[in-house]
Scaffold this motif. Structure first.
Motif, mmCIF file in Angstrom:
data_model
loop_
_atom_site.group_PDB
_atom_site.id
_atom_site.type_symbol
_atom_site.label_atom_id
_atom_site.label_comp_id
_atom_site.label_asym_id
_atom_site.label_seq_id
_atom_site.Cartn_x
_atom_site.Cartn_y
_atom_site.Cartn_z
ATOM 1 N N UNK A 100 11.826 5.951 -5.102
ATOM 2 C CA UNK A 100 11.755 4.724 -3.874
ATOM 3 C C UNK A 100 11.624 5.446 -2.948
ATOM 4 N N UNK A 101 12.398 6.379 -2.487
ATOM 5 C CA UNK A 101 12.530 6.913 -1.163
ATOM 6 C C UNK A 101 10.973 7.895 -0.958
ATOM 7 N N UNK A 102 10.642 8.270 -2.135
ATOM 8 C CA UNK A 102 9.492 9.207 -1.829
ATOM 9 C C UNK A 102 8.148 8.259 -1.755
ATOM 10 N N UNK A 103 8.302 7.215 -2.385
ATOM 11 C CA UNK A 103 7.124 6.041 -2.202
ATOM 12 C C UNK A 103 7.200 5.823 -0.808
ATOM 13 N N UNK A 104 8.350 5.444 -0.107
ATOM 14 C CA UNK A 104 8.507 4.774 1.014
ATOM 15 C C UNK A 104 8.182 5.925 2.307
ATOM 16 N N UNK A 135 2.784 5.422 -6.438
ATOM 17 C CA UNK A 135 2.849 6.582 -5.718
ATOM 18 C C UNK A 135 1.576 7.288 -5.253
ATOM 19 N N UNK A 136 0.739 7.447 -6.333
ATOM 20 C CA UNK A 136 -0.567 8.120 -6.499
ATOM 21 C C UNK A 136 -1.624 7.074 -5.183
ATOM 22 N N UNK A 137 -1.374 6.009 -5.597
ATOM 23 C CA UNK A 137 -2.357 5.057 -4.763
ATOM 24 C C UNK A 137 -1.814 5.229 -3.133
ATOM 25 N N UNK A 138 -0.454 5.399 -3.053
ATOM 26 C CA UNK A 138 0.006 5.647 -1.669
ATOM 27 C C UNK A 138 -0.513 6.902 -1.137
ATOM 28 N N UNK A 139 -0.515 7.942 -1.686
ATOM 29 C CA UNK A 139 -0.704 9.212 -1.466
ATOM 30 C C UNK A 139 -2.286 9.302 -0.949
ATOM 31 N N UNK A 140 -3.040 8.770 -1.821
ATOM 32 C CA UNK A 140 -4.617 8.781 -1.373
ATOM 33 C C UNK A 140 -4.729 7.775 -0.030
ATOM 34 N N UNK A 141 -3.977 6.682 -0.083
ATOM 35 C CA UNK A 141 -3.998 6.006 1.368
ATOM 36 C C UNK A 141 -3.740 6.886 2.531
ATOM 37 N N UNK A 142 -2.573 7.501 2.338
ATOM 38 C CA UNK A 142 -2.112 8.219 3.324
ATOM 39 C C UNK A 142 -3.084 9.396 4.000
ATOM 40 N N UNK A 143 -3.881 10.046 2.732
ATOM 41 C CA UNK A 143 -4.896 10.770 3.138
ATOM 42 C C UNK A 143 -5.699 10.159 3.872
ATOM 43 N N UNK A 144 -6.238 8.903 3.634
ATOM 44 C CA UNK A 144 -7.372 8.242 4.637
ATOM 45 C C UNK A 144 -6.724 8.187 5.932
ATOM 46 N N UNK A 247 -0.424 -7.480 -8.503
ATOM 47 C CA UNK A 247 -1.108 -6.525 -9.240
ATOM 48 C C UNK A 247 -1.076 -5.271 -8.508
ATOM 49 N N UNK A 248 -0.922 -3.987 -9.127
ATOM 50 C CA UNK A 248 -0.707 -2.814 -8.116
ATOM 51 C C UNK A 248 -1.842 -2.344 -7.465
ATOM 52 N N UNK A 249 -3.051 -2.876 -7.951
ATOM 53 C CA UNK A 249 -4.546 -2.428 -6.920
ATOM 54 C C UNK A 249 -4.875 -3.377 -5.926
ATOM 55 N N UNK A 250 -3.997 -4.523 -5.798
ATOM 56 C CA UNK A 250 -4.374 -5.448 -4.861
ATOM 57 C C UNK A 250 -4.395 -4.946 -3.428
ATOM 58 N N UNK A 251 -3.620 -4.138 -3.063
ATOM 59 C CA UNK A 251 -3.690 -3.792 -1.700
ATOM 60 C C UNK A 251 -4.807 -2.828 -1.479
ATOM 61 N N UNK A 252 -5.288 -2.009 -2.656
ATOM 62 C CA UNK A 252 -6.297 -1.228 -2.539
ATOM 63 C C UNK A 252 -7.477 -1.829 -2.471
ATOM 64 N N UNK A 253 -7.760 -2.856 -2.918
ATOM 65 C CA UNK A 253 -8.969 -3.656 -3.090
ATOM 66 C C UNK A 253 -8.991 -4.433 -1.857
#
Length: 681
Positions: A100-104, A135-144, A247-253
């Motif tokens: 959870x800390x890593x994700x945040x 976490x993977x979605x958050x990492x890709x978002x952080x890269x953008x 849904x886990x993909x909602x923020x992404x969409x």
């Protein structure tokens, strides 16, 4: 206790994302807590620091790094400086044993590290190490985010994202995230192949993720209904619903839809795939996104309306309720869903009886009520049985009252019930104001003079209890009844000298509508034109325009008010000037209207309505009208769907009329000294 402390912290120094000097001053202490493995709930503290940093970057600085004037002195700058200096510590938190800390912390890698190569390498390393989809979605978002923040990182990050999106070894959710975040980095480069690829990956992702039931909302203490207006209780319930994501993909969409912007057909194709998901949470989030698209962007939304209407038959009642609520909020364009709404209501009444409106199951009740409201707003009489049941049972009657005015063909059944509800209100209680105002508005819309005695009694009670809002609403209702309210003129007249800012102009308007004498009304209106309160001037101008040429004594003052420093006053006064003075005033009126519309697009509804009344003399407005209707985003007052649809309807009719007249008329050579509107600023 910890949760309460965190809530109090947000409310004190990070309310709605604000960043103050105190917010920045707290960061060293927050980081100390987050770095200590013995601290409970560290993830919440890390998320708080990332939020402070993100808001500081978003609110506190222009693109060139200069601090924005409205930002509290030093607050945003201090916060950003501190967090950038501690970028290495965020890199450590992103490798913490606690998932959870890593994700945040992952978001901080894109926000706070200034070494582009190191930040990109850290993100690539984290993606290889993390297996969880969140976490993977958050990492890709952080890269953008990194690519958008640091030009030096842009190309390598976008190349990496493009490679991820095309890599079959990656999971479909990761590939979808890479494709979306690549589009976020360069929306102008979105090609024709991006949306089909996203739809395919979305389909694969839906198959890969488990289907889960929608978890019930957390219970909250019941709100006392005898001291709080039901509209307020419902508003907070809506806030609770709309802050939940299923849904886990909602923020992404959502990010993808933002990147697509005005591409309505492409966004509809994505939403069609979202709405076809077997996962009810994904469907519910998609229904909400569909409503947001239709309320924000112009276009042909027929397909999307029908897709949302299909969700009325969803097995999950919460999805069906949300679909009905979206159709209700989009009622000006919801006609294609009319039959689906009627069928849904009929099916519920057959299955649950005539009291489906008051069903004990919360989601069934909400689904039925929202569908009835949507159908009523379409003026469809098939909504009437449920509205009458609501008024007779007094269960959520306020919800029915809000839409009752859309069924004037049923006034004979609605008005007696509305009057009965109005009689029962105790106007000595402040919380009853909203409900009383809603009934008065419904009675005014229905226009049945049988309601006049009850409205007069309500007016008297509102005056006694100094309920100025109800007083104004009762006066507006009496004004809507016109000469049928003649018997109330003495009471109305007594309020034309009221001290409340809203009551006085409403009383003058009601006095005129109820058969008032022009010699009595004109001095009152001229006095309002001299007022310092701008809406009083506008209200007076509207009534003068309604009176028309007999109000010609007001022309000099209206002409002077065309120089007022508030564009809304100028627009109302220009419209009144046209109604009273006609063709002779056209040049000045056009000049004011076109400049106001260019300066403040929110005035467009008022401007276009006046131009429509001006007919052929509005021809100089054609370029601005074409420009307004070519905009992809909804416009008009509040940029709301109903105002925008009215703006488009009137604008298109006027353009067609003016274009037709222009084509039929022979060309006219330019005339020396002929007036032309000032160019828009």
């Amino acid at each position: 206790e910890r949760r309460k402390a965190l809530d109090r912290f947000y409310g004190a120094v990070h309310h709605q994302g604000s960043v103050y000097p105190a917010t920045a001053a707290s960061l060293p202490f927050l980081l100390e807590l987050a770095a200590d493995g013995a601290t409970p709930d560290r993830a919440a503290i890390v998320a708080l620091m990332v939020s402070i940093g993100r808001e500081s970057l978003d609110q506190g600085f222009e693109d060139d790094g200069t601090e924005i004037e409205y930002c509290p002195p030093m607050g945003c700058g201090q916060a950003v400086a501190f967090l950038r200096e501690r970028g290495a510590q965020f890199a450590g938190l992103a490798r913490d044993p606690d998932p959870d800390v890593r994700l945040a912390a992952i978001g901080g890698l894109g926000l706070f590290l200034d070494d582009a190569d190191r930040a990109a390498a850290l993100l690539r390393g984290r993606l290889a190490a993390e297996e969880g989809i969140a976490a993977r979605l958050r990492i890709v978002q952080a890269a953008a985010t990194l690519a958008l923040r640091l030009p030096a990182a842009s190309q390598q990050v976008m190349d990496w994202l493009a490679g991820l999106a095309a890599d079959p070894a990656q999971g479909p959710a990761t590939r979808l995230a890479a494709l979306v975040q690549r589009a976020r980095c360069a929306p102008e480069e979105i090609g024709e192949d991006v949306v089909p690829a996203a739809v395919g990956l979305l389909r694969e992702t839906a198959r890969a993720l488990p289907v889960q039931r929608i978890a019930p909302a957390p219970s909250r203490p019941a709100t006392p209904t005898d001291t709080v207006a039901p509209q307020i209780v419902a508003a907070f319930e809506d806030l609770d619903r709309h802050t939940r994501v299923y849904a886990p993909t909602t923020a992404l969409l959502r990010t993808f839809h933002e990147a697509l912007g005005a591409r309505v057909p492409e966004r509809t194709a994505v939403l069609a795939e979202q709405l076809s998901s077997a996962d009810p949470g994904s469907c519910l989030d998609a229904v909400r996104m569909s409503g947001e698209l239709m309320r924000t962007w112009r276009g042909d939304h027929t397909r999307l309306l029908l897709l949302v209407a299909d969700q009325l038959t969803a097995a999950d009642q919460e999805v069906a309720a949300e679909a009905a609520a979206v159709l209700e909020s989009c009622h000006p364009i919801a006609a294609p869903a009319r039959e689906a709404l009627a069928a849904h209501i009929d099916a519920q009444r057959v299955a649950h009886g005539p009291q489906a409106w008051a069903a004990p199951q919360a989601m069934l009740r909400r689904s039925h009520q929202e569908a009835v409201r949507a159908l009523a707003r379409l003026g469809d009489r098939r909504a009437l049985p449920s509205l009458l049941a609501a008024l007779d049972s007094d269960v959520d009657a306020w919800h029915a009252i809000q839409v009752a005015g859309h069924l004037p063909q049923a006034a004979d059944q609605l008005v007696p019930r509305l009057c009965d509800h109005l009689r029962r209100f105790d106007l000595s209680q402040q919380w009853t104001e909203m409900s009383a105002n809603a009934i008065l508005a419904a009675l005014a819309a229905l226009g049945d003079p049988a309601a006049v005695p009850v409205v007069v009694d309500t007016l008297g009670a509102a005056v006694r209890h100094e309920q100025h809002g109800v007083t104004r609403s009762a006066l507006k209702a009496l004004g809507a009844f016109g000469p049928a309210a003649t018997g109330a003129r003495e009471m109305i007249r007594s309020l034309t000298t009221a001290t409340d800012a809203h009551v006085r102009p409403a009383a003058v308007a009601a006095l005129w509508a109820a058969g008032g004498d022009l010699a009595e009304v004109m001095p009152l209106l001229l006095s309002l034109l001299d007022d310092r309160i701008t809406f009083r001037i506008s209200d007076a101008a509207d009534l003068l325009g309604e009176i028309g040429p007999p109000a010609s004594v007001a022309l000099p003052r209206l002409r002077n008010l065309l120089m007022h420093d508030y564009e809304w006053v100028r627009v109302h006064c220009a419209a009144a000037l046209w109604e009273i003075g006609g063709q002779a005033e056209a040049p000045a009126v056009l000049n004011v209207l076109l400049q106001a519309m260019a300066q403040n697009p929110a005035t467009a509804n008022h401007v276009v309505a006046c131009l429509d009344r001006m007919g052929p003399l509005a021809a100089p407005a054609l370029p601005l009208l074409h420009e307004q209707l070519a905009l992809p985003r909804r416009g008009g007052r509040y940029q709301s769907l109903d105002h925008d649809e009215e703006l488009q309807r009137v604008g298109r009719t006027l353009i067609a009329r003016l274009d037709k007249r222009h084509e039929a008329a022979p060309p006219t050579p330019p005339q020396p000294g002929r007036w032309a509107p000032a160019p828009p600023r």
